[in-house]
Design a protein around this motif. Structure first.
Motif, short mmCIF file in Angstrom:
data_model
loop_
_atom_site.label_atom_id
_atom_site.label_comp_id
_atom_site.label_asym_id
_atom_site.label_seq_id
_atom_site.Cartn_x
_atom_site.Cartn_y
_atom_site.Cartn_z
N TYR A 1 0.82 -1.21 0.00
CA TYR A 1 0.00 0.00 0.00
C TYR A 1 0.86 1.26 0.00
N VAL A 2 1.99 1.20 0.70
CA VAL A 2 2.86 2.36 0.87
C VAL A 2 4.29 1.95 0.53
N ILE B 1 3.99 3.41 10.84
CA ILE B 1 2.87 3.43 9.88
C ILE B 1 2.09 2.13 9.95
N MET B 2 2.78 1.00 9.99
CA MET B 2 2.10 -0.29 10.05
C MET B 2 1.24 -0.40 11.30
N GLN C 1 0.98 -7.39 7.11
CA GLN C 1 1.82 -8.17 6.21
C GLN C 1 3.12 -7.44 5.91
N PRO C 2 4.25 -8.17 5.79
CA PRO C 2 5.56 -7.52 5.63
C PRO C 2 5.65 -6.49 4.52
N ASN C 3 4.99 -6.75 3.37
CA ASN C 3 5.11 -5.85 2.23
C ASN C 3 4.05 -4.76 2.20
N ASN C 4 3.17 -4.68 3.22
CA ASN C 4 2.15 -3.63 3.22
C ASN C 4 2.79 -2.24 3.16
N VAL C 5 3.91 -2.07 3.88
CA VAL C 5 4.74 -0.87 3.74
C VAL C 5 6.08 -1.36 3.21
#
Length: 204
Positions: free
Chosen positions: A18-19, A40-41, A48-52
């Motif tokens: 997302y970011v 932010i997370m 989830q690891p790749n969300n940011v």
């Protein structure tokens, strides 16, 4: 399976992005990036690891990644995740994100990789989305006193990016004491809660 499909298959195991963060690693930037990602997370409820997306973590589980201690200065090093395909993984993360955050310190301006992240990824992605009549990728820029002399190179506000002026808040506030420290403690800085809230609110 082509490279784009392979990348999609691999990264889908670690959550949608997302970011995306863009920062210069020098002068405490790498540690700040990790701190900002965590905050932010936590505040957005991402799990989830790749969300940011921060490539140090995003490349950790990618085939071909090697880990190497990079010398930041004589008394401090940092563990870097290196992968020859980093640019393609970064590009894919940008293509799925709704927001990019640029930590525009002097170290960011002095990094050719960071300029590529702005010019070859953010601007290019928005050009592609415009042609497809898709919602644009939002840009958030943190600016600092030590980077004011570089601001002439990019007019972030003119291209519709959200600019948030701020200052570094060193964890060890006493400068004389801080400069005697070794390791990462000398360079570790964050931003105040007001700035953090502005960043979180600017994320779509």
């Amino acid at each position: 399976m082509n490279q784009a499909e392979e990348i999609q298959q691999i990264v889908s195991r670690y959550g949608k992005t997302y970011v995306v963060l863009s920062f210069g690693s020098a002068d405490g930037g790498a540690m700040f990036g990790q701190w900002l990602r965590r905050e932010i997370m936590k505040q957005k409820g991402y799990t989830q690891p790749n969300n940011v997306y921060l490539d140090t973590f995003g490349l950790d589980n990618i085939p071909g990644t090697r880990h190497e201690m990079k010398l930041i200065r004589p008394t401090a090093g940092g563990l870097a995740s290196l992968n020859e395909a980093w640019d393609e993984y970064y590009r894919y993360a940008v293509s799925t994100a709704h927001t990019m955050i640029f930590v525009a310190t002097a170290a960011w301006y002095n990094s050719s990789y960071c300029r590529r992240e702005l010019e070859d990824h953010f601007f290019e992605e928005n050009q592609n989305r415009s042609q497809k009549v898709e919602h644009p990728l939002s840009g958030v820029v943190l600016t600092f006193p030590d980077s004011r002399k570089y601001c002439k190179y990019y007019d972030f506000e003119r291209v519709g990016m959200t600019v948030i002026p701020t200052t570094k808040r060193y964890v060890v506030a006493d400068e004389k004491k801080r400069l005697t420290l070794t390791g990462h403690y000398r360079d570790f800085w964050i931003v105040d809660q007001e700035t953090l809230q502005k960043v979180v609110q600017a994320i779509n």
